[in-house]
Scaffold this motif. Structure first.
Motif, PDB file in Angstrom:
ATOM      1  N   VAL A   1      44.789  56.120  44.411  1.00  0.00           N
ATOM      2  CA  VAL A   1      43.597  55.530  45.008  1.00  0.00           C
ATOM      3  C   VAL A   1      43.583  54.039  44.729  1.00  0.00           C
ATOM      4  O   VAL A   1      43.851  53.607  43.600  1.00  0.00           O
ATOM      5  N   LEU A   2      43.271  53.253  45.736  1.00  0.00           N
ATOM      6  CA  LEU A   2      43.031  51.830  45.567  1.00  0.00           C
ATOM      7  C   LEU A   2      41.538  51.592  45.749  1.00  0.00           C
ATOM      8  O   LEU A   2      40.982  51.918  46.803  1.00  0.00           O
ATOM      9  N   GLU A   3      40.894  51.041  44.726  1.00  0.00           N
ATOM     10  CA  GLU A   3      39.477  50.695  44.846  1.00  0.00           C
ATOM     11  C   GLU A   3      39.352  49.185  45.000  1.00  0.00           C
ATOM     12  O   GLU A   3      39.840  48.425  44.170  1.00  0.00           O
ATOM     13  N   VAL A   4      38.651  48.769  46.040  1.00  0.00           N
ATOM     14  CA  VAL A   4      38.482  47.353  46.350  1.00  0.00           C
ATOM     15  C   VAL A   4      37.128  46.884  45.844  1.00  0.00           C
ATOM     16  O   VAL A   4      36.091  47.432  46.219  1.00  0.00           O
ATOM     17  N   GLY A   5      37.146  45.868  44.971  1.00  0.00           N
ATOM     18  CA  GLY A   5      35.900  45.318  44.447  1.00  0.00           C
ATOM     19  C   GLY A   5      35.184  46.292  43.538  1.00  0.00           C
ATOM     20  O   GLY A   5      34.062  46.722  43.816  1.00  0.00           O
ATOM     21  N   CYS A   6      35.802  46.645  42.420  1.00  0.00           N
ATOM     22  CA  CYS A   6      35.258  47.707  41.565  1.00  0.00           C
ATOM     23  C   CYS A   6      34.046  47.266  40.756  1.00  0.00           C
ATOM     24  O   CYS A   6      33.377  48.107  40.140  1.00  0.00           O
ATOM     25  N   GLY A   7      33.751  45.958  40.717  1.00  0.00           N
ATOM     26  CA  GLY A   7      32.612  45.504  39.933  1.00  0.00           C
ATOM     27  C   GLY A   7      32.773  45.851  38.472  1.00  0.00           C
ATOM     28  O   GLY A   7      33.816  45.585  37.871  1.00  0.00           O
TER      29      GLY A   7
ATOM     30  N   ALA B   1      42.212  49.569  40.544  1.00  0.00           N
ATOM     31  CA  ALA B   1      40.962  48.927  40.945  1.00  0.00           C
ATOM     32  C   ALA B   1      41.138  47.420  40.890  1.00  0.00           C
ATOM     33  O   ALA B   1      41.610  46.890  39.883  1.00  0.00           O
ATOM     34  N   VAL B   2      40.778  46.738  41.976  1.00  0.00           N
ATOM     35  CA  VAL B   2      40.884  45.279  41.994  1.00  0.00           C
ATOM     36  C   VAL B   2      39.478  44.689  42.035  1.00  0.00           C
ATOM     37  O   VAL B   2      38.587  45.200  42.711  1.00  0.00           O
ATOM     38  N   GLU B   3      39.291  43.601  41.281  1.00  0.00           N
ATOM     39  CA  GLU B   3      37.984  42.946  41.173  1.00  0.00           C
ATOM     40  C   GLU B   3      38.205  41.445  40.973  1.00  0.00           C
ATOM     41  O   GLU B   3      38.875  41.043  40.026  1.00  0.00           O
ATOM     42  N   PRO B   4      37.673  40.600  41.868  1.00  0.00           N
ATOM     43  CA  PRO B   4      37.913  39.154  41.745  1.00  0.00           C
ATOM     44  C   PRO B   4      37.146  38.482  40.617  1.00  0.00           C
ATOM     45  O   PRO B   4      37.552  37.416  40.150  1.00  0.00           O
ATOM     46  N   GLY B   5      36.034  39.059  40.170  1.00  0.00           N
ATOM     47  CA  GLY B   5      35.245  38.443  39.104  1.00  0.00           C
ATOM     48  C   GLY B   5      35.821  38.783  37.743  1.00  0.00           C
ATOM     49  O   GLY B   5      35.863  39.949  37.343  1.00  0.00           O
ATOM     50  N   SER B   6      36.239  37.777  36.992  1.00  0.00           N
ATOM     51  CA  SER B   6      36.920  38.043  35.715  1.00  0.00           C
ATOM     52  C   SER B   6      36.013  38.734  34.707  1.00  0.00           C
ATOM     53  O   SER B   6      36.457  39.628  33.970  1.00  0.00           O
ATOM     54  N   ASP B   7      34.739  38.361  34.650  1.00  0.00           N
ATOM     55  CA  ASP B   7      33.829  38.989  33.691  1.00  0.00           C
ATOM     56  C   ASP B   7      33.471  40.406  34.120  1.00  0.00           C
ATOM     57  O   ASP B   7      33.333  41.302  33.286  1.00  0.00           O
ATOM     58  N   MET B   8      33.314  40.608  35.428  1.00  0.00           N
ATOM     59  CA  MET B   8      33.076  41.962  35.927  1.00  0.00           C
ATOM     60  C   MET B   8      34.277  42.856  35.618  1.00  0.00           C
ATOM     61  O   MET B   8      34.124  43.999  35.166  1.00  0.00           O
ATOM     62  N   ALA B   9      35.480  42.336  35.871  1.00  0.00           N
ATOM     63  CA  ALA B   9      36.686  43.116  35.614  1.00  0.00           C
ATOM     64  C   ALA B   9      36.830  43.444  34.134  1.00  0.00           C
ATOM     65  O   ALA B   9      37.231  44.552  33.772  1.00  0.00           O
ATOM     66  N   ALA B  10      36.488  42.501  33.272  1.00  0.00           N
ATOM     67  CA  ALA B  10      36.582  42.737  31.832  1.00  0.00           C
ATOM     68  C   ALA B  10      35.642  43.855  31.401  1.00  0.00           C
ATOM     69  O   ALA B  10      36.009  44.715  30.577  1.00  0.00           O
ATOM     70  N   LEU B  11      34.431  43.860  31.944  1.00  0.00           N
ATOM     71  CA  LEU B  11      33.491  44.926  31.602  1.00  0.00           C
ATOM     72  C   LEU B  11      33.973  46.262  32.153  1.00  0.00           C
ATOM     73  O   LEU B  11      33.827  47.299  31.497  1.00  0.00           O
ATOM     74  N   ALA B  12      34.567  46.257  33.342  1.00  0.00           N
ATOM     75  CA  ALA B  12      35.121  47.494  33.891  1.00  0.00           C
ATOM     76  C   ALA B  12      36.224  48.043  32.988  1.00  0.00           C
ATOM     77  O   ALA B  12      36.286  49.255  32.725  1.00  0.00           O
ATOM     78  N   ARG B  13      37.100  47.179  32.514  1.00  0.00           N
ATOM     79  CA  ARG B  13      38.167  47.635  31.604  1.00  0.00           C
ATOM     80  C   ARG B  13      37.575  48.240  30.334  1.00  0.00           C
ATOM     81  O   ARG B  13      38.063  49.249  29.815  1.00  0.00           O
ATOM     82  N   GLN B  14      36.515  47.625  29.846  1.00  0.00           N
ATOM     83  CA  GLN B  14      35.857  48.135  28.645  1.00  0.00           C
ATOM     84  C   GLN B  14      35.265  49.519  28.897  1.00  0.00           C
ATOM     85  O   GLN B  14      35.426  50.433  28.083  1.00  0.00           O
ATOM     86  N   ARG B  15      34.608  49.680  30.027  1.00  0.00           N
ATOM     87  CA  ARG B  15      33.991  50.965  30.353  1.00  0.00           C
ATOM     88  C   ARG B  15      35.039  52.054  30.541  1.00  0.00           C
ATOM     89  O   ARG B  15      34.791  53.221  30.256  1.00  0.00           O
ATOM     90  N   LEU B  16      36.216  51.675  31.059  1.00  0.00           N
ATOM     91  CA  LEU B  16      37.229  52.648  31.446  1.00  0.00           C
ATOM     92  C   LEU B  16      38.379  52.734  30.454  1.00  0.00           C
ATOM     93  O   LEU B  16      39.431  53.293  30.776  1.00  0.00           O
TER      94      LEU B  16
ATOM     95  N   SER C   1      31.241  46.889  48.530  1.00  0.00           N
ATOM     96  CA  SER C   1      32.069  45.690  48.380  1.00  0.00           C
ATOM     97  C   SER C   1      32.772  45.260  49.662  1.00  0.00           C
ATOM     98  O   SER C   1      33.193  44.104  49.763  1.00  0.00           O
ATOM     99  N   TRP C   2      32.914  46.147  50.629  1.00  0.00           N
ATOM    100  CA  TRP C   2      33.740  45.819  51.786  1.00  0.00           C
ATOM    101  C   TRP C   2      33.166  44.662  52.595  1.00  0.00           C
ATOM    102  O   TRP C   2      33.894  43.910  53.238  1.00  0.00           O
TER     103      TRP C   2
END
Length: 270
Positions: free
Chosen positions: A47-53, A70-85, A116-117
């Motif tokens: 699965v490719l998730e676009v804009g995972c927030g 999962a791809v996310e352009p916002g670095s802080d959003m992506a960092a929090l996603a990595r933490q959650r996952l 996000s689309w």
């Protein structure tokens, strides 16, 4: 919306990732069950998730056992996603936009975009989506549409005067659509999306959901949205303080935010 403006507005959430994660609505389990039933998602699926927030929908995808990029352009959003996952080894979060990312030849069974689309440049997004999908792959757009019900107290109706006082003539102000009117839009990919012949006909499913807030909580919800984040801080914060006070004093400090969660799914045209 021009590409540069689209990219800018799509990244305003990166200013408040923790707030976004705390107040924004998630998606019902029934939606993901239908996604599995329609697309045949299984543990072997990619699965490719676009804009995972911050990873709200990503957590539900991860629980299905499939491999999620999962791809996310916002670095802080992506960092929090990595933490959650962090406890989900089947998920990788990459900091990049969908348009500019390097797919490195990877192909996916399902592409998912949750709220996000509309931030993706349509002149690039649909063609790239088709390219990264396997033959017979599926495109799934997920979202939450704010709605109202007749006769039910609704925050904008009670605060329209405040919106005009602090940001007069704003073309984005207005009442949410009625729930039944939204349910009637059961064809296509939703405005302003048009993939042409790149993706086949859609399957559309609706799921009613609701959040409850006090005045301060509702102001925080608005504070997490692009509509209010694009306002100058000197306008936004007094407006939101006034809305919170109106909810406390005239609405019993308890209000509903109604949504129709929506799943739109179509198969790659081959």
């Amino acid at each position: 919306m021009a590409g540069a403006e689209r990219r800018h507005l799509g990244r305003v959430f990166n200013e408040v990732p923790e707030l976004y994660d705390r107040v924004r609505p998630t998606y019902p389990d029934e939606l993901f069950a239908d996604l599995v039933a329609i697309t045949g998602l299984a543990e072997r699926s990619a699965v490719l998730e676009v804009g995972c927030g911050t990873g709200q929908a990503t957590q539900s995808l991860a629980a299905l056992g499939c491999s999620v990029t999962a791809v996310e352009p916002g670095s802080d959003m992506a960092a929090l996603a990595r933490q959650r996952l962090a406890a989900s080894p089947n998920v990788v979060v990459e900091t990049c936009s969908f348009e500019e990312g390097d797919d490195r030849g990877r192909r996916f069974h399902v592409l998912v975009a949750a709220a996000s689309w509309h931030w993706v440049d349509p002149s690039i997004g649909w063609r790239r989506a088709r390219r990264v999908l396997h033959a017979g792959g599926w495109m799934a757009l997920i979202g939450n549409v704010v709605v109202r019900r007749p006769g039910e107290p609704e925050v904008y109706a009670e605060t329209a005067d405040l919106h005009e006082r602090f940001s007069p003539g704003n073309p984005d102000w207005g009442h949410p659509p009625l729930e039944d009117e939204v349910r009637a839009t059961d064809e296509g990919w939703g405005p302003p999306n048009d993939p042409g012949t790149l993706v086949g006909p859609t399957i559309v499913r609706w799921y009613p959901t609701v959040q409850w807030f006090n005045g301060a909580g509702f102001a925080d919800l608005l504070r997490s949205t692009s509509l209010y984040r694009r306002l100058d801080r000197d306008v936004r914060e007094p407006l939101l303080d006034a809305i919170a006070e109106r909810i406390r004093t005239r609405m019993g400090d308890r209000v509903a935010r109604r949504y129709l969660s929506v799943l739109r799914v179509g198969q790659r045209a081959d």
